[in-house]
Design a protein around this motif. Structure first.
Motif, PDB file in Angstrom:
ATOM      1  N   LYS A   1       0.851  -1.175   0.000  1.00 16.38           N
ATOM      2  CA  LYS A   1       0.000   0.000   0.000  1.00 16.38           C
ATOM      3  C   LYS A   1       0.892   1.232   0.000  1.00 16.38           C
ATOM      4  O   LYS A   1       2.019   1.199   0.489  1.00 16.38           O
ATOM      5  CB  LYS A   1      -0.904  -0.014   1.227  1.00 16.38           C
ATOM      6  N   GLN A   2       0.398   2.308  -0.550  1.00 14.09           N
ATOM      7  CA  GLN A   2       1.184   3.528  -0.643  1.00 14.09           C
ATOM      8  C   GLN A   2       1.511   4.049   0.753  1.00 14.09           C
ATOM      9  O   GLN A   2       0.683   4.019   1.653  1.00 14.09           O
ATOM     10  CB  GLN A   2       0.414   4.587  -1.427  1.00 14.09           C
TER      11      GLN A   2
ATOM     12  N   VAL B   1       0.632   6.243   7.229  1.00 14.74           N
ATOM     13  CA  VAL B   1       0.516   7.575   6.650  1.00 14.74           C
ATOM     14  C   VAL B   1       0.758   7.489   5.155  1.00 14.74           C
ATOM     15  O   VAL B   1       1.689   6.816   4.695  1.00 14.74           O
ATOM     16  CB  VAL B   1       1.520   8.564   7.283  1.00 14.74           C
ATOM     17  N   ARG B   2      -0.083   8.189   4.408  1.00 15.86           N
ATOM     18  CA  ARG B   2       0.045   8.249   2.956  1.00 15.86           C
ATOM     19  C   ARG B   2       0.243   9.702   2.541  1.00 15.86           C
ATOM     20  O   ARG B   2      -0.597  10.551   2.805  1.00 15.86           O
ATOM     21  CB  ARG B   2      -1.217   7.668   2.296  1.00 15.86           C
ATOM     22  N   ARG B   3       1.366   9.984   1.925  1.00 16.44           N
ATOM     23  CA  ARG B   3       1.627  11.338   1.429  1.00 16.44           C
ATOM     24  C   ARG B   3       0.941  11.535   0.085  1.00 16.44           C
ATOM     25  O   ARG B   3       0.766  10.578  -0.675  1.00 16.44           O
ATOM     26  CB  ARG B   3       3.130  11.581   1.290  1.00 16.44           C
ATOM     27  N   GLN B   4       0.592  12.794  -0.194  1.00 21.56           N
ATOM     28  CA  GLN B   4      -0.069  13.137  -1.442  1.00 21.56           C
ATOM     29  C   GLN B   4       0.705  14.238  -2.155  1.00 21.56           C
ATOM     30  O   GLN B   4       1.373  15.049  -1.519  1.00 21.56           O
ATOM     31  CB  GLN B   4      -1.493  13.630  -1.169  1.00 21.56           C
ATOM     32  N   ALA B   5       0.581  14.267  -3.470  1.00 23.17           N
ATOM     33  CA  ALA B   5       1.231  15.336  -4.221  1.00 23.17           C
ATOM     34  C   ALA B   5       0.617  16.684  -3.858  1.00 23.17           C
ATOM     35  O   ALA B   5       1.317  17.695  -3.763  1.00 23.17           O
ATOM     36  CB  ALA B   5       1.100  15.083  -5.720  1.00 23.17           C
ATOM     37  N   ASP B   6      -0.680  16.701  -3.659  1.00 23.39           N
ATOM     38  CA  ASP B   6      -1.387  17.906  -3.234  1.00 23.39           C
ATOM     39  C   ASP B   6      -2.155  17.599  -1.957  1.00 23.39           C
ATOM     40  O   ASP B   6      -2.737  16.527  -1.807  1.00 23.39           O
ATOM     41  CB  ASP B   6      -2.369  18.381  -4.314  1.00 23.39           C
ATOM     42  N   GLY B   7      -2.160  18.533  -1.035  1.00 27.69           N
ATOM     43  CA  GLY B   7      -2.911  18.331   0.191  1.00 27.69           C
ATOM     44  C   GLY B   7      -2.048  17.802   1.318  1.00 27.69           C
ATOM     45  O   GLY B   7      -0.865  17.489   1.152  1.00 27.69           O
ATOM     46  N   LEU B   8      -2.663  17.691   2.482  1.00 24.55           N
ATOM     47  CA  LEU B   8      -1.955  17.249   3.674  1.00 24.55           C
ATOM     48  C   LEU B   8      -1.699  15.741   3.619  1.00 24.55           C
ATOM     49  O   LEU B   8      -2.471  14.986   3.019  1.00 24.55           O
ATOM     50  CB  LEU B   8      -2.790  17.561   4.917  1.00 24.55           C
TER      51      LEU B   8
ATOM     52  N   ARG C   1       5.232   9.336  18.188  1.00 30.47           N
ATOM     53  CA  ARG C   1       6.431   8.726  17.622  1.00 30.47           C
ATOM     54  C   ARG C   1       6.092   7.918  16.369  1.00 30.47           C
ATOM     55  O   ARG C   1       6.802   7.977  15.362  1.00 30.47           O
ATOM     56  CB  ARG C   1       7.106   7.819  18.653  1.00 30.47           C
ATOM     57  N   ALA C   2       5.015   7.161  16.436  1.00 35.20           N
ATOM     58  CA  ALA C   2       4.637   6.331  15.288  1.00 35.20           C
ATOM     59  C   ALA C   2       4.225   7.195  14.105  1.00 35.20           C
ATOM     60  O   ALA C   2       4.534   6.882  12.950  1.00 35.20           O
ATOM     61  CB  ALA C   2       3.520   5.365  15.671  1.00 35.20           C
ATOM     62  N   ILE C   3       3.510   8.295  14.366  1.00 34.10           N
ATOM     63  CA  ILE C   3       3.132   9.197  13.271  1.00 34.10           C
ATOM     64  C   ILE C   3       4.382   9.759  12.616  1.00 34.10           C
ATOM     65  O   ILE C   3       4.503   9.803  11.387  1.00 34.10           O
ATOM     66  CB  ILE C   3       2.225  10.328  13.788  1.00 34.10           C
ATOM     67  N   GLY C   4       5.335  10.201  13.437  1.00 31.48           N
ATOM     68  CA  GLY C   4       6.581  10.727  12.881  1.00 31.48           C
ATOM     69  C   GLY C   4       7.330   9.704  12.060  1.00 31.48           C
ATOM     70  O   GLY C   4       7.855  10.009  10.989  1.00 31.48           O
ATOM     71  N   ALA C   5       7.372   8.473  12.552  1.00 31.25           N
ATOM     72  CA  ALA C   5       8.063   7.413  11.805  1.00 31.25           C
ATOM     73  C   ALA C   5       7.360   7.126  10.487  1.00 31.25           C
ATOM     74  O   ALA C   5       8.010   6.895   9.460  1.00 31.25           O
ATOM     75  CB  ALA C   5       8.134   6.143  12.657  1.00 31.25           C
ATOM     76  N   ALA C   6       6.030   7.147  10.491  1.00 30.26           N
ATOM     77  CA  ALA C   6       5.271   6.864   9.268  1.00 30.26           C
ATOM     78  C   ALA C   6       5.342   8.008   8.259  1.00 30.26           C
ATOM     79  O   ALA C   6       4.988   7.821   7.092  1.00 30.26           O
ATOM     80  CB  ALA C   6       3.810   6.568   9.620  1.00 30.26           C
ATOM     81  N   LEU C   7       5.799   9.177   8.693  1.00 35.31           N
ATOM     82  CA  LEU C   7       5.998  10.304   7.780  1.00 35.31           C
ATOM     83  C   LEU C   7       7.329  10.221   7.051  1.00 35.31           C
ATOM     84  O   LEU C   7       7.705  11.152   6.332  1.00 35.31           O
ATOM     85  CB  LEU C   7       5.933  11.626   8.559  1.00 35.31           C
ATOM     86  N   ARG C   8       7.999   9.121   7.229  1.00 34.82           N
ATOM     87  CA  ARG C   8       9.281   8.890   6.567  1.00 34.82           C
ATOM     88  C   ARG C   8       9.164   9.205   5.072  1.00 34.82           C
ATOM     89  O   ARG C   8       8.250   8.745   4.391  1.00 34.82           O
ATOM     90  CB  ARG C   8       9.681   7.427   6.768  1.00 34.82           C
ATOM     91  N   ASP C   9      10.122   9.984   4.582  1.00 30.31           N
ATOM     92  CA  ASP C   9      10.102  10.369   3.174  1.00 30.31           C
ATOM     93  C   ASP C   9      10.478   9.182   2.299  1.00 30.31           C
ATOM     94  O   ASP C   9      11.266   8.315   2.697  1.00 30.31           O
ATOM     95  CB  ASP C   9      11.068  11.531   2.931  1.00 30.31           C
ATOM     96  N   GLU C  10       9.943   9.151   1.088  1.00 30.65           N
ATOM     97  CA  GLU C  10      10.194   8.021   0.181  1.00 30.65           C
ATOM     98  C   GLU C  10      11.677   7.859  -0.137  1.00 30.65           C
ATOM     99  O   GLU C  10      12.153   6.767  -0.422  1.00 30.65           O
ATOM    100  CB  GLU C  10       9.431   8.226  -1.122  1.00 30.65           C
TER     101      GLU C  10
END
Length: 312
Positions: free
Chosen positions: A10-11, A28-35, A297-306
């Motif tokens: 999953k993304q 966490v799923r990052r988007q090109a646009d939006g939060l 902590r988990a949110i921060g870890a899941a924000l890991r950049d690609e």
């Protein structure tokens, strides 16, 4: 290690953070646009057997469908600032490995190590060396392998906190971030999404929550003094990095802490509210300050950049 995984990921990232008696799962799923979107946030009590927990949750949580990261907890690794080594990445890593052999209390030959640059101009090139003994890293890898859940990265709390701070940054200006968990506090200085400096604070959320009024005020004073000293030292060493604010993660049940820091620090102090920088529509429970605090902590870890490498 990963050859037997066939399920398409999953993304984004699923962070699995094993605390003393609770495991936090955040996707966490990052988007090109939006939060960035938080798609899942679950906290599950456990008895310390990570392999059994992951095995039991593999099917009901569909863990095989995620690309997972996890965090080494404090005391399980060292993050050491040192001069950069010359040569190709592998050569530099080995040079730093042996340079640090007298600064750690474990064997460096079998330790996991990664090097991350500190992007401050006008100074001798510096790096962070993230180094962890095999006894810290191997059990995590084995637990995920046993459960047939793909572990793609092992990271550190400092970099999870950096990821959170980046959501609040102003371009070209640094941010100071202070967060607490059950063990201690962590203070980080970041700029443009990069970690510049970090240090531990010898006070935990547990101490602040349980302290009586007089004792809590003493802890407030100690933290504020420690923080101001750190700010002064940073200004001397990194005078080229302007700081915009101090971000503080509120601790549910500890009233007055952010206001106390506001009245005792020279920089603006801002309480972290992740609902202003993340999309919680899929997990409205995270609008609850307690759930935000538990999952920080988990949110921060899941924000890991690609493009970010594993820290260990």
């Amino acid at each position: 290690m990963l050859s037997f995984f066939k399920t398409k990921s999953k993304q984004g990232w699923l962070a699995v953070v094993m605390n003393e008696s609770r495991a936090d799962f955040v996707h966490v799923r990052r988007q090109a646009d939006g939060l960035p979107q938080v798609m899942l946030a679950e906290s599950i009590e456990h008895s310390g057997a990570a392999a059994a927990l992951l095995t039991g949750l593999r099917r009901p949580m569909e863990l095989a469908g995620y690309r997972c990261t996890t965090l080494l907890l404090s005391g399980k690794y060292q993050l050491i600032q040192t001069e950069a080594a010359e040569g190709e990445p592998d050569e530099a890593r080995e040079a730093v490995r042996w340079r640090l052999k007298d600064q750690v209390d474990f064997a460096v030959d079998s330790a996991a190590i990664d090097l991350l640059p500190i992007p401050v101009e006008g100074r001798t090139p510096q790096i962070f060396a993230a180094i962890a003994p095999e006894s810290s890293v191997a059990p995590l890898i084995q637990a995920f392998q046993h459960a047939k859940v793909r572990l793609s990265a092992i990271d550190l709390p400092e970099f999870a906190q950096r990821n959170l701070a980046a959501l609040f940054e102003q371009e070209g200006r640094g941010v100071v971030t202070l967060m607490f968990d059950e063990r201690d506090g962590l203070l980080t200085f970041t700029k443009d999404g990069e970690l510049i400096l970090s240090r531990r604070v010898e006070t935990s959320a547990r101490q602040l929550i349980s302290a009586e009024s007089e004792r809590r005020t003493m802890l407030f004073e100690r933290i504020a003094l420690d923080l101001q000293r750190s700010l002064d030292n940073f200004d001397r060493v990194y005078s080229s990095v302007p700081l915009s604010k101090v971000l503080v993660a509120p601790i549910p049940g500890v009233d007055g802490f952010v206001d106390y820091l506001r009245s005792n620090l020279t920089l603006p102090v801002v309480a972290i509210d992740l609902a202003t920088v993340l999309d919680f529509s899929a997990v409205p429970a995270l609008l609850d300050p307690l759930r935000q605090f538990q999952c920080l902590r988990a949110i921060g870890a899941a924000l890991r950049d690609e493009t970010t490498k594993a820290a260990a």
